[in-house]
Write a protein that holds these residues in place. Structure first.
Motif, PDB file in Angstrom:
ATOM      1  N   GLU A 166       0.846  -1.198   0.000  1.00  0.00           N
ATOM      2  CA  GLU A 166       0.000   0.000   0.000  1.00  0.00           C
ATOM      3  C   GLU A 166       0.883   1.248   0.000  1.00  0.00           C
ATOM      4  OE1 GLU A 166      -3.366   0.232   0.047  1.00  0.00           O
ATOM      5  OE2 GLU A 166      -3.782  -1.908   0.192  1.00  0.00           O
ATOM      6  N   ARG A 167       0.582   2.186  -0.905  1.00  0.00           N
ATOM      7  CA  ARG A 167       1.328   3.448  -0.955  1.00  0.00           C
ATOM      8  C   ARG A 167       0.734   4.420   0.054  1.00  0.00           C
ATOM      9  NH1 ARG A 167       5.283   5.401  -3.355  1.00  0.00           N
ATOM     10  NH2 ARG A 167       5.289   3.761  -4.917  1.00  0.00           N
ATOM     11  N   VAL A 168       1.593   4.983   0.898  1.00  0.00           N
ATOM     12  CA  VAL A 168       1.198   5.947   1.921  1.00  0.00           C
ATOM     13  C   VAL A 168       1.934   7.252   1.627  1.00  0.00           C
ATOM     14  CG1 VAL A 168       1.161   6.456   4.389  1.00  0.00           C
ATOM     15  CG2 VAL A 168       0.877   4.093   3.603  1.00  0.00           C
ATOM     16  N   LYS A 169       1.183   8.352   1.518  1.00  0.00           N
ATOM     17  CA  LYS A 169       1.760   9.651   1.184  1.00  0.00           C
ATOM     18  C   LYS A 169       1.783  10.552   2.411  1.00  0.00           C
ATOM     19  CE  LYS A 169       0.049   9.518  -3.530  1.00  0.00           C
ATOM     20  NZ  LYS A 169      -0.814  10.171  -4.521  1.00  0.00           N
ATOM     21  N   ILE A 170       2.879  11.300   2.535  1.00  0.00           N
ATOM     22  CA  ILE A 170       2.983  12.316   3.580  1.00  0.00           C
ATOM     23  C   ILE A 170       2.671  13.647   2.921  1.00  0.00           C
ATOM     24  CG2 ILE A 170       4.498  13.528   5.171  1.00  0.00           C
ATOM     25  CD1 ILE A 170       5.993  10.973   5.560  1.00  0.00           C
ATOM     26  N   ARG A 171       1.669  14.327   3.425  1.00  0.00           N
ATOM     27  CA  ARG A 171       1.268  15.621   2.874  1.00  0.00           C
ATOM     28  C   ARG A 171       1.681  16.725   3.832  1.00  0.00           C
ATOM     29  NH1 ARG A 171      -0.917  15.078  -2.205  1.00  0.00           N
ATOM     30  NH2 ARG A 171      -2.091  13.148  -2.334  1.00  0.00           N
ATOM     31  N   MET A 172       2.249  17.769   3.275  1.00  0.00           N
ATOM     32  CA  MET A 172       2.591  18.957   4.046  1.00  0.00           C
ATOM     33  C   MET A 172       1.410  19.920   3.975  1.00  0.00           C
ATOM     34  SD  MET A 172       5.506  18.344   5.299  1.00  0.00           S
ATOM     35  CE  MET A 172       5.861  19.948   5.984  1.00  0.00           C
ATOM     36  N   LEU A 173       0.988  20.425   5.111  1.00  0.00           N
ATOM     37  CA  LEU A 173      -0.130  21.353   5.175  1.00  0.00           C
ATOM     38  C   LEU A 173       0.382  22.784   5.168  1.00  0.00           C
ATOM     39  CD1 LEU A 173      -2.175  19.546   7.961  1.00  0.00           C
ATOM     40  CD2 LEU A 173      -2.380  19.283   5.488  1.00  0.00           C
ATOM     41  N   ASP A 174      -0.490  23.721   4.810  1.00  0.00           N
ATOM     42  CA  ASP A 174      -0.119  25.134   4.813  1.00  0.00           C
ATOM     43  C   ASP A 174       0.265  25.622   6.210  1.00  0.00           C
ATOM     44  OD1 ASP A 174      -0.546  25.335   2.098  1.00  0.00           O
ATOM     45  OD2 ASP A 174      -2.612  26.040   2.313  1.00  0.00           O
ATOM     46  N   SER A 175      -0.247  24.969   7.243  1.00  0.00           N
ATOM     47  CA  SER A 175       0.055  25.357   8.624  1.00  0.00           C
ATOM     48  C   SER A 175       1.471  24.968   9.041  1.00  0.00           C
ATOM     49  CB  SER A 175      -0.950  24.703   9.572  1.00  0.00           C
ATOM     50  OG  SER A 175      -0.776  23.293   9.563  1.00  0.00           O
ATOM     51  N   GLY A 176       2.152  24.133   8.236  1.00  0.00           N
ATOM     52  CA  GLY A 176       3.486  23.676   8.583  1.00  0.00           C
ATOM     53  C   GLY A 176       3.495  22.280   9.173  1.00  0.00           C
ATOM     54  N   ASP A 177       2.317  21.739   9.450  1.00  0.00           N
ATOM     55  CA  ASP A 177       2.214  20.376   9.960  1.00  0.00           C
ATOM     56  C   ASP A 177       2.255  19.393   8.785  1.00  0.00           C
ATOM     57  OD1 ASP A 177       1.809  21.612  12.387  1.00  0.00           O
ATOM     58  OD2 ASP A 177      -0.334  21.211  12.460  1.00  0.00           O
ATOM     59  N   ALA A 178       2.396  18.127   9.102  1.00  0.00           N
ATOM     60  CA  ALA A 178       2.344  17.079   8.088  1.00  0.00           C
ATOM     61  C   ALA A 178       1.298  16.060   8.520  1.00  0.00           C
ATOM     62  CB  ALA A 178       3.704  16.404   7.940  1.00  0.00           C
ATOM     63  N   HIS A 179       0.763  15.326   7.564  1.00  0.00           N
ATOM     64  CA  HIS A 179      -0.138  14.237   7.935  1.00  0.00           C
ATOM     65  C   HIS A 179      -0.077  13.105   6.920  1.00  0.00           C
ATOM     66  CE1 HIS A 179      -3.545  16.240   5.564  1.00  0.00           C
ATOM     67  NE2 HIS A 179      -3.379  15.079   5.006  1.00  0.00           N
ATOM     68  N   ILE A 180      -0.483  11.935   7.388  1.00  0.00           N
ATOM     69  CA  ILE A 180      -0.676  10.792   6.508  1.00  0.00           C
ATOM     70  C   ILE A 180      -2.128  10.371   6.664  1.00  0.00           C
ATOM     71  CG2 ILE A 180       1.710  10.006   6.423  1.00  0.00           C
ATOM     72  CD1 ILE A 180       1.130   7.953   8.528  1.00  0.00           C
ATOM     73  N   ASP A 181      -2.750  10.082   5.545  1.00  0.00           N
ATOM     74  CA  ASP A 181      -4.148   9.677   5.539  1.00  0.00           C
ATOM     75  C   ASP A 181      -4.207   8.180   5.274  1.00  0.00           C
ATOM     76  OD1 ASP A 181      -6.866   9.475   5.449  1.00  0.00           O
ATOM     77  OD2 ASP A 181      -7.138  10.890   3.796  1.00  0.00           O
TER      78      ASP A 181
END
Length: 109
Positions: free
Chosen positions: A69-84
């Motif tokens: 399964e491919r898991v992406k790390i997204r950078m948010l405009d707030s400076g935080d990161a998340h994985i969905d």
């Protein structure tokens, strides 16, 4: 004898959005540094990161493959990161979450 171990990476399981794991930026920083997060995930899950552009001129997306399964790390405009993790297989999601909870590389908040 002292061990220079980096501070654990903080993560928050979002109660409102199923499968969303947020990595808040440290206090006093404008963005979360990707190197410690990447190193902690590689150490904990035994994965290797890939960096690709989303479209021809789109943003660079950091991702890894875990159990197919491919898991992406997204950078948010707030400076935080998340994985969905909502879109990955149920077993894979639970294994990743359990590894994050049990690892010394991460700290839950």
């Amino acid at each position: 004898m002292s061990f220079d171990r980096p501070a654990p990476v903080r993560f928050i399981l979002d109660e409102r959005r199923f499968g969303l794991v947020s990595f808040p930026r440290p206090k006093g920083r404008t963005r979360i540094p990707l190197e410690p997060l990447q190193a902690a995930l590689e150490q904990t899950l035994g994965v290797r990161f890939e960096v690709r552009r989303e479209r021809l001129f789109g943003p660079k997306i950091h991702s890894f493959v875990y159990m197919g399964e491919r898991v992406k790390i997204r950078m948010l405009d707030s400076g935080d990161a998340h994985i969905d993790l909502a879109g990955v297989d149920d077993d894979v999601r639970e294994i990743i979450l359990e590894h994050l909870r049990q690892s010394h590389e991460f700290e839950a908040h």
